[in-house]
Write a protein that holds these residues in place. Structure first.
Motif, PDB file in Angstrom:
ATOM      1  N   THR A 123      -2.096  11.476   6.734  1.00 36.14           N
ATOM      2  CA  THR A 123      -1.577  10.120   6.628  1.00 36.14           C
ATOM      3  C   THR A 123      -2.623   9.143   7.135  1.00 36.14           C
ATOM      4  N   SER A 124      -3.111   8.289   6.262  1.00 38.11           N
ATOM      5  CA  SER A 124      -4.058   7.239   6.658  1.00 38.11           C
ATOM      6  C   SER A 124      -3.309   5.908   6.650  1.00 38.11           C
ATOM      7  N   ALA A 125      -3.863   4.866   6.077  1.00 35.01           N
ATOM      8  CA  ALA A 125      -3.212   3.552   5.994  1.00 35.01           C
ATOM      9  C   ALA A 125      -3.784   2.793   4.815  1.00 35.01           C
ATOM     10  N   ALA A 126      -2.937   2.025   4.130  1.00 34.59           N
ATOM     11  CA  ALA A 126      -3.406   1.232   2.996  1.00 34.59           C
ATOM     12  C   ALA A 126      -4.509   0.270   3.408  1.00 34.59           C
ATOM     13  N   ALA A 127      -4.514  -0.131   4.684  1.00 32.74           N
ATOM     14  CA  ALA A 127      -5.567  -1.033   5.170  1.00 32.74           C
ATOM     15  C   ALA A 127      -6.957  -0.423   5.005  1.00 32.74           C
ATOM     16  N   ALA A 128      -7.044   0.898   4.923  1.00 36.60           N
ATOM     17  CA  ALA A 128      -8.337   1.555   4.777  1.00 36.60           C
ATOM     18  C   ALA A 128      -8.972   1.305   3.412  1.00 36.60           C
ATOM     19  N   THR A 129      -8.230   0.654   2.493  1.00 32.00           N
ATOM     20  CA  THR A 129      -8.768   0.304   1.179  1.00 32.00           C
ATOM     21  C   THR A 129      -8.922  -1.204   1.001  1.00 32.00           C
ATOM     22  N   ARG A 130      -8.704  -1.973   2.061  1.00 34.00           N
ATOM     23  CA  ARG A 130      -8.629  -3.429   1.897  1.00 34.00           C
ATOM     24  C   ARG A 130     -10.012  -4.080   1.932  1.00 34.00           C
ATOM     25  N   PRO A 131     -10.353  -4.842   0.903  1.00 33.77           N
ATOM     26  CA  PRO A 131     -11.632  -5.554   0.885  1.00 33.77           C
ATOM     27  C   PRO A 131     -11.551  -6.817   1.731  1.00 33.77           C
ATOM     28  N   PRO A 132     -12.665  -7.534   1.906  1.00 34.56           N
ATOM     29  CA  PRO A 132     -12.598  -8.819   2.601  1.00 34.56           C
ATOM     30  C   PRO A 132     -11.535  -9.721   1.990  1.00 34.56           C
ATOM     31  N   LEU A 133     -10.785 -10.422   2.828  1.00 36.06           N
ATOM     32  CA  LEU A 133      -9.597 -11.132   2.359  1.00 36.06           C
ATOM     33  C   LEU A 133      -9.913 -12.230   1.355  1.00 36.06           C
ATOM     34  N   ALA A 134     -11.042 -12.863   1.470  1.00 36.24           N
ATOM     35  CA  ALA A 134     -11.381 -13.961   0.557  1.00 36.24           C
ATOM     36  C   ALA A 134     -12.076 -13.478  -0.703  1.00 36.24           C
ATOM     37  N   SER A 135     -12.246 -12.176  -0.859  1.00 36.51           N
ATOM     38  CA  SER A 135     -13.031 -11.654  -1.981  1.00 36.51           C
ATOM     39  C   SER A 135     -12.267 -11.673  -3.297  1.00 36.51           C
ATOM     40  N   GLY A 136     -10.938 -11.612  -3.246  1.00 35.65           N
ATOM     41  CA  GLY A 136     -10.144 -11.527  -4.458  1.00 35.65           C
ATOM     42  C   GLY A 136     -10.185 -10.158  -5.106  1.00 35.65           C
ATOM     43  N   LEU A 137     -10.795  -9.177  -4.452  1.00 30.20           N
ATOM     44  CA  LEU A 137     -10.897  -7.834  -5.005  1.00 30.20           C
ATOM     45  C   LEU A 137      -9.601  -7.058  -4.782  1.00 30.20           C
ATOM     46  N   LEU A 138      -9.401  -6.061  -5.611  1.00 25.89           N
ATOM     47  CA  LEU A 138      -8.192  -5.241  -5.577  1.00 25.89           C
ATOM     48  C   LEU A 138      -8.337  -4.100  -4.579  1.00 25.89           C
ATOM     49  N   SER A 139      -7.292  -3.860  -3.793  1.00 25.75           N
ATOM     50  CA  SER A 139      -7.237  -2.664  -2.960  1.00 25.75           C
ATOM     51  C   SER A 139      -6.790  -1.494  -3.826  1.00 25.75           C
ATOM     52  N   ASP A 140      -7.682  -0.537  -4.003  1.00 19.74           N
ATOM     53  CA  ASP A 140      -7.301   0.710  -4.656  1.00 19.74           C
ATOM     54  C   ASP A 140      -8.062   1.852  -3.990  1.00 19.74           C
ATOM     55  N   GLU A 141      -7.837   3.074  -4.483  1.00 20.48           N
ATOM     56  CA  GLU A 141      -8.354   4.245  -3.783  1.00 20.48           C
ATOM     57  C   GLU A 141      -9.857   4.410  -3.882  1.00 20.48           C
ATOM     58  N   THR A 142     -10.521   3.641  -4.737  1.00 19.20           N
ATOM     59  CA  THR A 142     -11.981   3.727  -4.833  1.00 19.20           C
ATOM     60  C   THR A 142     -12.672   2.910  -3.746  1.00 19.20           C
ATOM     61  N   ARG A 143     -11.921   2.081  -3.048  1.00 19.65           N
ATOM     62  CA  ARG A 143     -12.510   1.138  -2.098  1.00 19.65           C
ATOM     63  C   ARG A 143     -12.355   1.630  -0.659  1.00 19.65           C
ATOM     64  N   TRP A 144     -13.385   1.373   0.130  1.00 13.41           N
ATOM     65  CA  TRP A 144     -13.336   1.674   1.568  1.00 13.41           C
ATOM     66  C   TRP A 144     -13.473   0.381   2.353  1.00 13.41           C
TER      67      TRP A 144
END
Length: 335
Positions: A123-144
């Motif tokens: 069990t990890s956390a969805a936050a582990a995929t979150r990009p910089p907040l102002a980036s407009g990028l999508l949180s998905d499993e490819t992102r760290w």
């Protein structure tokens, strides 16, 4: 079924539902606790949702110690590493959070590999995929997520670094590995301890805070989350994959409206008025609860659980049902 599954951290909110889900599917379950004196309390709580607790056993093990982990893993076919370190005081240093989370995870994984466990789901956390907040990028499993990004408090940094360390350690190992990354976990409680994000619902029912900050969450029901862990444990296609577990996004005022409309008299204290974001930002540095959330004020970041839906059949229930079931279970427990 004779297969044994180890679930770490059996006193936890998510772990208890994982245990129940496994028992209902016919598995024998072994779970770790730091204090064996809590074993029967855990068993009784799970018995409220499963008739199979005769197939549940306990072993003493602590994420902060090597003792007990070899015995815990012995004979297990699978393991769900759900436990998070406890006892880190609010305001502690980053290292005080990171070291127990990372080192405890590596302790569990090392024992699993040595015991020949077929697959571990962490069990990890969805936050582990979150990009910089102002980036407009999508949180998905490819992102760290970047652990040095100031949006993250020490707890979320620990989750990011623990998952990173886990993937590095498991590379090339015979034991398969997967991770599940939940959003804000709500749903019915089986115990009054280790409630995590459920405290948000309990506070709202009790009338706290008096005014609602403009904060929002990607919500997942603990029952759906537990079922996803079990699916990720056995599905061939889940090996070596990360899965975000989240349903719909809800602002706190949306959650509050659901509680007020669905709880009848029990929802009379739920606040309705929003606190201006500018004022919350001004007050946040003075509040231990608000300070780590300040970067998220007024933000709805983009996130998707499409991969879990497509690959594992993840189908989260409506958030309204999750929120009301959560509140009603808290009310019943406090009665």
């Amino acid at each position: 079924m004779n297969e044994i599954v180890l679930v770490t951290g059996g006193t936890g909110f998510v772990a208890r539902w994982c245990i129940a889900s496994l028992l209902e599917r016919g598995y024998r379950v072994r779970t770790t606790v730091r204090d064996l004196g809590k074993a029967e309390t855990v068993r009784r709580s799970i018995a409220t949702v499963s008739d199979a607790t005769g197939h549940l056993s306990f072993v003493k093990a602590d994420l902060m110690s090597d003792d007990g982990w070899a015995a815990a893993m012995n004979g297990c076919t699978y393991a769900l590493h759900v436990a998070s370190p406890l006892g880190v005081a609010a305001g502690s240093s980053r290292d005080a959070y990171v070291r127990p989370a990372r080192d405890g995870t590596l302790r569990v994984l090392s024992a699993a590999v040595d015991a020949g466990v077929r697959r571990v789901v962490m069990t990890s956390a969805a936050a582990a995929t979150r990009p910089p907040l102002a980036s407009g990028l999508l949180s998905d499993e490819t992102r760290w997520a970047d652990p040095d990004d100031p949006q993250f408090d020490n707890y979320r940094v620990s989750k990011i670094l623990a998952e990173r360390a886990a993937w590095t350690f498991m590379k090339g190992k015979a034991t398969e590995f997967s991770t599940v990354l939940p959003g804000a976990v709500f749903g019915p409680v089986l115990s009054s301890e280790n409630l995590g994000s459920v405290k948000i619902i309990g506070d709202l029912v009790a009338g706290r805070p008096r005014f609602l900050p403009r904060l929002g969450f990607w919500v997942v029901d603990v029952r759906d989350l537990a079922d996803l862990h079990v699916t990720a444990m056995t599905a061939p296609q889940a090996a070596g994959e990360r899965f975000i577990a989240a349903g719909d996004f809800q602002w706190m005022e949306d959650i509050a409206a659901t509680l007020r409309s669905g709880l009848g008299p029990n929802g009379s204290k739920v606040p309705t008025r929003r606190l201006p974001t500018a004022l919350v930002r001004l007050l946040a540095p003075l509040s231990a609860d608000l300070k780590p959330l300040a970067p998220l004020l007024g933000r709805k970041f983009a996130l998707t659980s499409e991969k879990a839906r497509r690959m594992l059949g993840f189908a989260p229930r409506p958030v309204s049902a999750t929120v009301l079931d959560c509140a009603q279970s808290l009310i019943k427990m406090r009665a």
